[in-house]
Write a protein that holds these residues in place. Structure first.
Motif, short mmCIF file in Angstrom:
data_model
loop_
_atom_site.label_atom_id
_atom_site.label_comp_id
_atom_site.label_asym_id
_atom_site.label_seq_id
_atom_site.Cartn_x
_atom_site.Cartn_y
_atom_site.Cartn_z
N GLU A 33 -0.69 -0.87 0.10
CA GLU A 33 -1.55 -0.43 1.19
C GLU A 33 -1.87 1.05 1.00
O GLU A 33 -0.99 1.87 0.86
CB GLU A 33 -0.84 -0.64 2.53
CG GLU A 33 -1.67 -0.19 3.71
CD GLU A 33 -0.93 -0.36 5.03
OE1 GLU A 33 -1.58 -0.76 6.00
OE2 GLU A 33 0.28 -0.07 5.09
N TRP A 36 -3.88 4.04 5.09
CA TRP A 36 -3.44 3.73 6.45
C TRP A 36 -3.60 4.97 7.32
O TRP A 36 -3.38 6.10 6.89
CB TRP A 36 -1.97 3.29 6.47
CG TRP A 36 -1.51 3.01 7.87
CD1 TRP A 36 -1.58 1.82 8.51
CD2 TRP A 36 -0.96 3.95 8.80
NE1 TRP A 36 -1.11 1.95 9.80
CE2 TRP A 36 -0.72 3.26 10.00
CE3 TRP A 36 -0.67 5.30 8.76
CZ2 TRP A 36 -0.19 3.86 11.14
CZ3 TRP A 36 -0.14 5.91 9.88
CH2 TRP A 36 0.10 5.18 11.05
N ASP A 37 -3.99 4.77 8.57
CA ASP A 37 -4.04 5.84 9.56
C ASP A 37 -3.81 5.20 10.93
O ASP A 37 -3.72 3.97 11.04
CB ASP A 37 -5.39 6.57 9.52
CG ASP A 37 -5.27 8.00 10.03
OD1 ASP A 37 -4.32 8.32 10.77
OD2 ASP A 37 -6.15 8.81 9.69
N ASP A 39 -5.66 4.51 13.24
CA ASP A 39 -6.68 3.57 13.70
C ASP A 39 -6.64 2.23 12.96
O ASP A 39 -7.38 1.31 13.28
CB ASP A 39 -8.08 4.17 13.59
CG ASP A 39 -8.51 4.45 12.16
OD1 ASP A 39 -7.63 4.46 11.25
OD2 ASP A 39 -9.71 4.66 11.93
N SER A 40 -5.76 2.09 11.97
CA SER A 40 -5.64 0.84 11.23
C SER A 40 -5.17 -0.27 12.17
O SER A 40 -4.49 -0.02 13.15
CB SER A 40 -4.65 1.00 10.07
OG SER A 40 -5.12 1.98 9.16
N ASP A 41 -5.52 -1.49 11.85
CA ASP A 41 -5.21 -2.63 12.71
C ASP A 41 -3.77 -3.11 12.45
O ASP A 41 -3.50 -3.76 11.44
CB ASP A 41 -6.21 -3.76 12.42
CG ASP A 41 -6.09 -4.90 13.40
OD1 ASP A 41 -4.96 -5.40 13.59
OD2 ASP A 41 -7.11 -5.30 13.97
N ASP A 42 -2.87 -2.78 13.38
CA ASP A 42 -1.46 -3.13 13.20
C ASP A 42 -1.24 -4.64 13.20
O ASP A 42 -0.37 -5.13 12.48
CB ASP A 42 -0.59 -2.46 14.26
CG ASP A 42 -0.36 -0.98 13.96
OD1 ASP A 42 -0.45 -0.59 12.78
OD2 ASP A 42 -0.09 -0.22 14.91
N ARG A 45 -1.97 -5.78 9.75
CA ARG A 45 -0.92 -5.32 8.84
C ARG A 45 0.31 -6.22 8.93
O ARG A 45 0.88 -6.63 7.92
CB ARG A 45 -0.53 -3.87 9.16
CG ARG A 45 -1.65 -2.87 8.92
CD ARG A 45 -1.23 -1.44 9.26
NE ARG A 45 -0.31 -1.00 8.22
CZ ARG A 45 0.98 -0.69 8.43
NH1 ARG A 45 1.51 -0.78 9.62
NH2 ARG A 45 1.73 -0.29 7.44
N TRP A 71 -7.70 0.84 3.38
CA TRP A 71 -8.39 1.19 4.62
C TRP A 71 -9.30 2.37 4.29
O TRP A 71 -8.84 3.39 3.77
CB TRP A 71 -7.38 1.62 5.69
CG TRP A 71 -6.36 0.58 6.04
CD1 TRP A 71 -5.11 0.45 5.48
CD2 TRP A 71 -6.48 -0.46 7.00
NE1 TRP A 71 -4.45 -0.61 6.06
CE2 TRP A 71 -5.27 -1.19 7.00
CE3 TRP A 71 -7.49 -0.84 7.88
CZ2 TRP A 71 -5.05 -2.27 7.83
CZ3 TRP A 71 -7.27 -1.92 8.72
CH2 TRP A 71 -6.05 -2.62 8.69
N ARG A 73 -12.74 4.75 5.74
CA ARG A 73 -13.72 5.10 6.77
C ARG A 73 -14.76 6.03 6.16
O ARG A 73 -14.48 6.72 5.19
CB ARG A 73 -13.02 5.83 7.93
CG ARG A 73 -11.90 4.99 8.56
CD ARG A 73 -10.71 5.92 8.90
NE ARG A 73 -9.49 5.15 9.07
CZ ARG A 73 -8.63 4.87 8.10
NH1 ARG A 73 -8.83 5.29 6.86
NH2 ARG A 73 -7.55 4.17 8.35
N TRP A 135 -12.46 -4.31 12.21
CA TRP A 135 -12.45 -4.09 10.77
C TRP A 135 -13.05 -5.28 10.02
O TRP A 135 -12.82 -6.43 10.36
CB TRP A 135 -11.02 -3.86 10.27
CG TRP A 135 -10.44 -2.59 10.77
CD1 TRP A 135 -9.81 -2.39 11.97
CD2 TRP A 135 -10.47 -1.31 10.12
NE1 TRP A 135 -9.43 -1.06 12.09
CE2 TRP A 135 -9.83 -0.39 10.97
CE3 TRP A 135 -10.97 -0.87 8.90
CZ2 TRP A 135 -9.68 0.95 10.63
CZ3 TRP A 135 -10.81 0.46 8.56
CH2 TRP A 135 -10.18 1.37 9.43
#
Length: 147
Positions: A33, A36-37, A39-42, A45, A71, A73, A135
Motif C-alpha cells: 500500500e 495512504w492518508d 482520507d483513504s477508505d478504511d 483497506r 492511493w 490524488r 474512490w
C-alpha cells in the motif's frame, strides 16, 4: 462469510468486501500500500487485508509483492513518478490498483491523465472498478519479465 442453510456462502462483510474481491485480492497475496492518508477508505483497506488474510506492506517492505494499492490524488504530484515508484517491488505481471477520488470529488484525477501516464510509466490500463463511495480503482498491469 457465513454459510446459508443451503450450504452456499453468504456475504456478510458489506460492500467493501465485494470491492476487494473485484480487485482480485486472494488469501496469501502480498499487497503493498502506497499513498495512504487520512482520507483513504478504511473500510476498503480492511476488506483488502481480510481478503489477503494479512496486513498490507508499506514502501519499505523491500521484497517482491503481488499487487500494489496506490492511493493518488490530484494534489499528490506527478502521477508518472508515483506509478514508476509503485513498480519498484512489483512482481512481473503484477497489478497496480490506482485508487483515485471519483470524478466530482475533491482532488479527483482526470481519467485522461491516467490514460496518458500509464504507458509513459510502462504500464497498460486494463479495467476500472467502483470500489467505494468516494474512490475509483484503475487496474494497471506491468509487463511480465523474462528470466
Amino acid at each position: 462469510m457465513s454459510a446459508t442453510p443451503g450450504g452456499g456462502p453468504t456475504q456478510t462483510d458489506g460492500p467493501a468486501a465485494g470491492a476487494a474481491e473485484r480487485l482480485g485480492m486472494k488469501p496469501g497475496m502480498v499487497v503493498q500500500e502506497l499513498g495512504w492518508d487520512s482520507d483513504s477508505d478504511d473500510e476498503l483497506r480492511i476488506a483488502i487485508e481480510d481478503a489477503i488474510d494479512a496486513d498490507m506492506v508499506d514502501g519499505d517492505y523491500g521484497n517482491v509483492v503481488d499487487a500494489v494499492v496506490l492511493w493518488f490524488r490530484d494534489e499528490d504530484g506527478d502521477l508518472v513518478d508515483s506509478l514508476v515508484d509503485a513498480l519498484t517491488d512489483l512482481v512481473g505481471g503484477g497489478a497496480i490498483w490506482l485508487l483515485t477520488p471519483k470524478v466530482g470529488r475533491a482532488n479527483a484525477v482526470d481519467p485522461t491523465d491516467i490514460a496518458e501516464a500509464a504507458p509513459i510509466a510502462g504500464l497498460s490500463q486494463t479495467t476500472t472498478a467502483a470500489v467505494s463511495k468516494d474512490w475509483a480503482a484503475t487496474r494497471l498491469i506491468a509487463p511480465k519479465t523474462v528470466s
